[in-house]
Design an enzyme around this catalytic site. Structure first.
Site: not given
Lengths: 664, 664, 664
Positions: A143-144, A154, A302
């Site tokens: 999601n997003e 990382c 959305e």
């Protein structure tokens, strides 16, 4: 077949009797599509070794029973609390170098092996369970996607990414220009993520080393893309066909959507504009989203039916605005119009976010009535626009690398923002009625009469020659100040500004001036004068014709805007931070030269957009973004929604005229 | 012999063929001096056990071959990446208590034993290699020392420094007033560096314990001075004579340049004013720098030829401004005019910083032409001004302790800034044409007719009596609000305000009022009225004559400005935050009383400054900071640059008149 | 017996000879009460095993010898440096998750076992030593409790607190609505304190999970209350009778004073208003403090005689203002008027804070003269007002839960602040002369004619029915926008807004609009129009009468203010962010309906307040907050201070009229 209508639905938050009421109201509002399971990880995997699909089964079955299609999410947009406790590596380390603990959402480190393993496994199990279910119309991964992580995992991932990009430390040192400030790296493990504890002074844009920060932005976008791909691959193990997407956020800086686009089966995005005065900005985001998949229709995944909750101030959508913006999405290529959220949650941070069904469960509210009414309209339209394409003859180049490079640059002005420059130019095209494809710099430009490339800070590959080719064959190319400055590594071209674009535009820039926002230098074009602000390049024509001149300061009378004749076409250069009126003045001349002014080009905030269906039928959408009625110029055709011919268009009014496509 | 001309040169960033082009262009611009090696540590020590001077040798030899002098840096302004990895203690811990990793520059912990050892060793090896080389004209240690570290090594260093300063914890507790808020220290190891995790609320100025924070500022300045001294001593092992310096930053708060000055052989500074409207501020910084070494000429070590890069907005120096500001430096005592940078780097955070040679390598730009033209002028001037001194009869006291104490104070107003008060008073002196020596509070005041001590918050040692002596012998002393408040430990004097200065100024202050910036209390002096803002002391004359009175509030009609007759002289007290006009009104009266008004005292932004050569020749510099021409009053002499007599002076124009020194 | 007069006294900072001078000046100023030992922990426990009361003994004896009462502090407002070193757990971890080291004050973690043990032991020992000493008039525990800690010990304490509140994780998950965003907790140890590393985006108010943050606010207030109770219990071991208090801070958000109040023997607070234009705000804080103990008189524990030090700008109290504000405290229920500080400290962060005795030790200053003069007045008044009560017939509900819930909410507007809404409504009551009791939502409402409940965001327990009862019996109830939104767990009511208040107010709200601060929607009430800002509820009457209507936007003409007839009374609903004039318009109508307008209701910034002594004597205080004189309306009685009848009241003037209590 029709435009899909519905939105995010979270019945897991409610007792079963509410579900029944939901479906009764969905029928009333002509809702046919539900996005389910976006944040259900804690529900479907309540413990490390437990997967439990009981509730999700019921949700799917109940929706299917009502005949609704389901966009089924993998549910990995937020990890469960137990996972953060059991595997601290799944949480992120922020820009300040702080490891987070459980909280919020979109909270997973993209490089965490546990997150990658567990999220893929969740996607795998959901797909295995529901693949082939007739109600499933699409897969919604994550999601997003967004944000960033700066943890040691990382850091290791970044070093791998760099090894793969540069091959050797010497190539990396050259690209990053590390001879400067004693930065030469002599071991891969010396490289740190650029953040508040390493290269940055004041926040993410203020770095001592542009190359490092730029590559970290690229890496982080790629790292999250890998997360998406993990899950998509897991879904594909069970379901080879149903389209897979994730919801983008339009003009969102951290993710290079152009690099993601090939991995989506269709594009989708969430439309939450910053205010209610930005119809052109929404149009730009629609055009960008459509451009991700080469013009293929997308989903409006959305939008709020009424209010947002996350802003400091959350104004209400005025009557008619939700309908207007929904049709705007369709006008620009949407084949689905979905809301967040179907029923308003009771608690936490979105309880005041607008919903199809509010806390009181009423259907006699203004908002529900407008939703139902739009449902009826969409049903009436049916399949007419499905699969239709936009016949754009104007391209606007949009480039995440230029966005990043421009805004992390030290000098000439931190006040010049990439989006401001792009939206000013796009808005002029929009106001003048041109259909526009927003494209990556790698796209073919063969189909376009006009190519606009605002703030094309970084020039990569053969772009300069492809732009020249547009002009050579009679097209028009336009760029602005701060273009042609750096190569792919963010190193300045060892040439006159604008670097490889110089020959095309026929100008050279030795100096540039930056001033505080309250300073205005007037620029005269023909018999009109416009304000310019923030940045002023001293443009020295090298063959180009001077079109606009500065009115003040020691460079008064010198060139601010130029036009160069190239082959059969032209190349325009805007060297000053021209105000919207000035930009519109230039763009109008360019469009008029190609006969591309739209039928309502003179009407303030009246938008036109064209779609052409696979069978050749053209639809001209006319959208009145004004709160007052407007008298339209004569237009052919009749309104698909009312059967009436066009005339006066009411406040926030919409027309869909069937006529031949304007641009063909 | 002439004024040195050139600047920072980084050929290690470029291939050899560029070096040849560089020297060709340097000849064209009359460049005679290059600062080399400021950030070369990673180049000269690429690994723990490897020292490699191959490239530096070539750079030095190529410059020497061209006959240019070299200001050779030790190159320790930034440590290499391998060093941060091998010795994490070399990195700093910031005000928030966060240990940094590799990045940026000026990044070394001053207390790190590894940094101290390795930086001294680098200086030692460079000096050993190049000492005696005829091209070396000066040693440049480190670069722009500054910032702060809060690591545990610094904490330990701070405790040592305190032990040495106070001898005992009881003396320390008394000095810091630790009975307040239960702060009594019963062991040295209980003392923590004052930062966001200990004594500070909102940033470096907002402390709960002024004494601790003040001493940490002193300690940190001393700790970096020790770094400088480490390297200087290492240089002196091989080279006993060539002068050693480091580049200061003018009005830079973190470092007490007065404590550093004895350790420099000559002073130098980098002139990057905050905007292009601050000629007086630059003059103040020049005067301060000259005052560091008792009036001895200094170097302008850096200035940009055109634009900076690090500001949010980086305006271009207008035509003539670079020349004007260069001559201003000379007018105030500079014997060198140097630029950053000779050739614009391609990447990282200074790629858009102005340079003598830009990315395109052109010599036909406005900027290069102005540089060449100034080079010719400097050549024409030759040795005339070398070693000349400023015959100032006005002293302005500048005190880092007062700066720190005033700005870390809780109450009466955080909006009163030391530099604002100082610059307002200096600007009046500057505008009225007085030559000013800016001095530490420990300096002898015997040579001066006028001593101005704005915001002399802390009064140390015998300063009060030395100021009294100035007045007693017929001089004039002036101070302002918020003076005479605290002793060396930042403890309030147990006496009427202004403490030990009270008898001299003949006033007493029981109350003071602070107001928001939009509030103005008019102050009437004679028949003129001026605004006052921010701070308003209720001045009760104790022998002094009232010169200015408040116009508003319950203290309307009471004293705001007073003058006390002392011996043969006077002592002025300005109790209100007078606007520049009001301050100029007072200063004009003071200067006129001593015949010290300059020849252009009435001309807005026309600056005059005098230097007297060792042979007695006096030079009157007349500098027009206005973008318009000005008509000068009658002035004697002819312009050294043109041979013409003075008359109208063009926009940003410069005259150097040979005449007898004004103040002799 | 008289109103206590004095304040915080720290002779431990001074040599003995100063103590003698102190008491001489105290006599001169009629000082009878000293607060001693607030920050003496390092003095009384200089090492882990050493308790030393030598100095404190001398202070107490010297004060007792002078006949002064002592409010004796336990001294635990700041821990000693050695304690932070020996027990790092006593320091706090801040909102950013950073463990602090020694510094500042109010610096102890409330959950630290060492802090709890050592602070209680200190209180125990002090009480054991001084209990029964005739000079001790009260115990002062800690100091200005506040702030927050986020350490792992607090996390553990939070989990215990939650276990006790909810019993089970399923109850907790339901209360926090954790199905949202995959937040379901499956183990208590998964729960983290909500801060910048977990649930919060931008600071303490911007949380992803309202329920978690709300409970942490409740927990932290309770945790500090436990600290207070630890010490009180320890005091009570030796002294069963002398009253125990701690100094509150008025309108202070982090501590729910209503939950603390039962544990104090009397309330007290420190009055440091944000500026000198807030007399109504101070009155509100007085009324709130009085309401903590059911109307019982309180102490004004601290105020500055002249200036504060901790503000960015610290203005001076104008002549007469210290006296006026002191009498205002008495007018609202204070039986003590105390200062911080008796003698100005020399160093650290309060050296510029106002004091009874300044650094010069003078008694001939304006400030000392005003203090002495007030001392004389208080002596003249004697016991007259001691124990008097406020005969209020108006109640204003004040609710920390609503404060917290409203301000941590996402949507509809972060710009709506609880205190702004409350102070606007209280100020109207104050300006109109109503005596007001400020009460918790749990208080009995039986005694009141009017109950005002601004921004009653959270509605708990039987409050709705108790409010209805007020109206039923003929009273008036008033509430505003954003009331009746959530239950005790911050979950939205599944009902029309305003939830359980709907039937009482006869309205329903389906939609609300929020706008930026510069937007104004005019609201017309009768023939007057007022501005409204920030929030606009679209009020649909369900029986209520429309009193005010919006003037603009698509809801122009609809209800903004309504009145509902209920039983014998009325219920007013203000749906818009009305400006103070509009609120005063409504409140005036309400008060007039009950005959509750004060005798000076029309006079700007003239305050009236009534107290009734145990013997029935009523005192009407008339306070002129204007810097100009005002002509009063005819008033009965004579001024207790002067014996004169009322007439014109001077700038900042005070009258105390003996007359029958207005409200009886």
């Amino acid at each position: 077949m029709k435009i899909r209508y519905g939105g995010d639905y979270n019945p897991e938050q409610w007792p079963k009797e509410v579900w029944e009421e939901d479906h009764r109201l969905f029928d009333e509002a002509r809702i046919d599509t539900l996005t389910v399971g976006v944040f259900t990880w804690a529900l479907t995997q309540p413990a490390p070794d437990v997967y439990d699909f009981t509730t999700l089964d019921r949700i799917v079955e109940r929706a299917a029973a009502a005949g609704r299609g389901i966009c089924l999410a993998t549910g990995t947009g937020a990890h469960p609390a137990w996972m953060a406790r059991a595997h601290p590596s799944v949480t992120r380390t922020d820009f300040e170098g702080r490891r987070h603990r459980f909280g919020q959402r979109h909270n997973s480190c993209p490089s965490s092996p546990e997150f990658r393993r567990l999220s893929a496994e969740m996607a795998r199990r959901i797909a295995r369970r529901y693949a082939g279910h007739p109600a499933i119309v699409a897969w919604h991964v994550g999601n997003e996607y967004g944000g960033a992580c700066y943890c040691d995992l990382c850091a290791a991932g970044f070093r791998d990414w760099l090894r793969s990009r540069y091959g050797s430390l010497s190539a990396l040192n050259a690209a990053w220009y590390t001879t400067f400030w004693s930065h030469t790296f002599t071991g891969w493990d010396e490289i740190e993520p650029p953040n508040a504890l390493t290269e940055h002074w004041r926040g993410p844009d203020h770095t001592a080393f542009q190359g490092i920060t730029l590559d970290y932005l690229r890496f982080m976008s790629d790292a999250m893309l890998a997360n998406y791909c993990d899950e998509k691959a897991a879904v594909r193990e069970s379901d080879p066909d149903t389209p897979v997407t994730t919801n983008f956020m339009g003009l969102y800086r951290p993710i290079d959507y152009h690099r993601w686009a090939p991995h989506l089966d269709f594009a989708s995005w969430d439309n939450y504009p910053p205010d209610d005065r930005s119809p052109a900005r929404m149009a730009l985001a629609h055009d960008l989203t459509r451009g991700l998949k080469d013009g293929q229709p997308f989903w409006l995944m959305e939008q709020t039916p009424s209010v947002t909750a996350c802003r400091d101030v959350n104004p209400l959508k005025r009557p008619g605005v939700m309908r207007l913006w929904s049709w705007q999405a369709v006008a620009h290529g949407a084949d689905a119009v979905l809301f967040f959220q179907m029923r308003a949650g009771r608690g936490a941070s979105e309880k005041y976010h607008g919903a199809v069904i509010g806390h009181a469960g009423r259907s006699d509210t203004r908002v529900f009535r407008e939703i139902s009414s739009l449902g009826t309209e969409l049903e009436r339209l049916g399949a007419a626009t499905l699969g239709a394409r936009t016949p754009a003859r104007v391209a606007l180049l949009f480039d995440w690398d230029s966005w990043w490079a421009l805004e992390i640059s030290d000098g000439p002005s931190r006040l010049v923002k990439y989006l401001d420059v792009v939206t000013t130019h796009h808005r002029a095209l929009w106001q003048l009625g041109a259909d526009v494809d927003v494209l990556p710099v790698t796209a073919s430009l063969d189909a376009y009469d006009v190519v606009v490339a605002p703030a094309l800070h970084m020039v990569k590959g053969d772009l300069a020659s492809r732009l020249s080719a547009v002009a050579e064959r009679g097209g028009t190319v336009l760029t602005t100040f701060l273009s042609g400055r750096v190569d792919e590594d963010d190193n300045a071209f060892l040439a006159d500004v604008p670097g490889p674009l110089g020959p095309l535009f026929g100008v050279r820039v030795d100096e540039w001036d930056a001033r505080e926002p309250d300073y205005v230098n007037p620029v005269t074009i023909g018999d009109e004068t416009f304000a310019s602000r923030l940045l002023f390049e001293l443009v020295i024509p090298q063959g180009a014709t001077v079109v606009g001149t500065y009115g003040a300061d020691f460079y008064a009378g010198t060139a601010a805007v130029t036009r160069n004749d190239v082959g059969a076409g032209q190349a325009w250069y805007i060297g000053a931070g021209l105000d919207p009126g000035g930009v519109e003045r230039v763009i109008r001349e360019v469009l008029a030269g190609h006969g591309l002014l739209g039928p309502c080009a003179g009407l303030h905030d009246v938008e036109t957009a064209t779609r052409v269906a696979p069978d050749g039928t053209a639809f001209l959408f006319v959208l009145n973004h004004n709160p007052e009625p407007v008298v339209l110029p004569p237009l052919d055709g009749v309104d698909l929604l009312t059967g009436e011919p066009p005339g006066t268009l009411g406040p926030h009014g919409v027309l869909i005229l069937t006529t031949e496509a304007a641009g063909r």
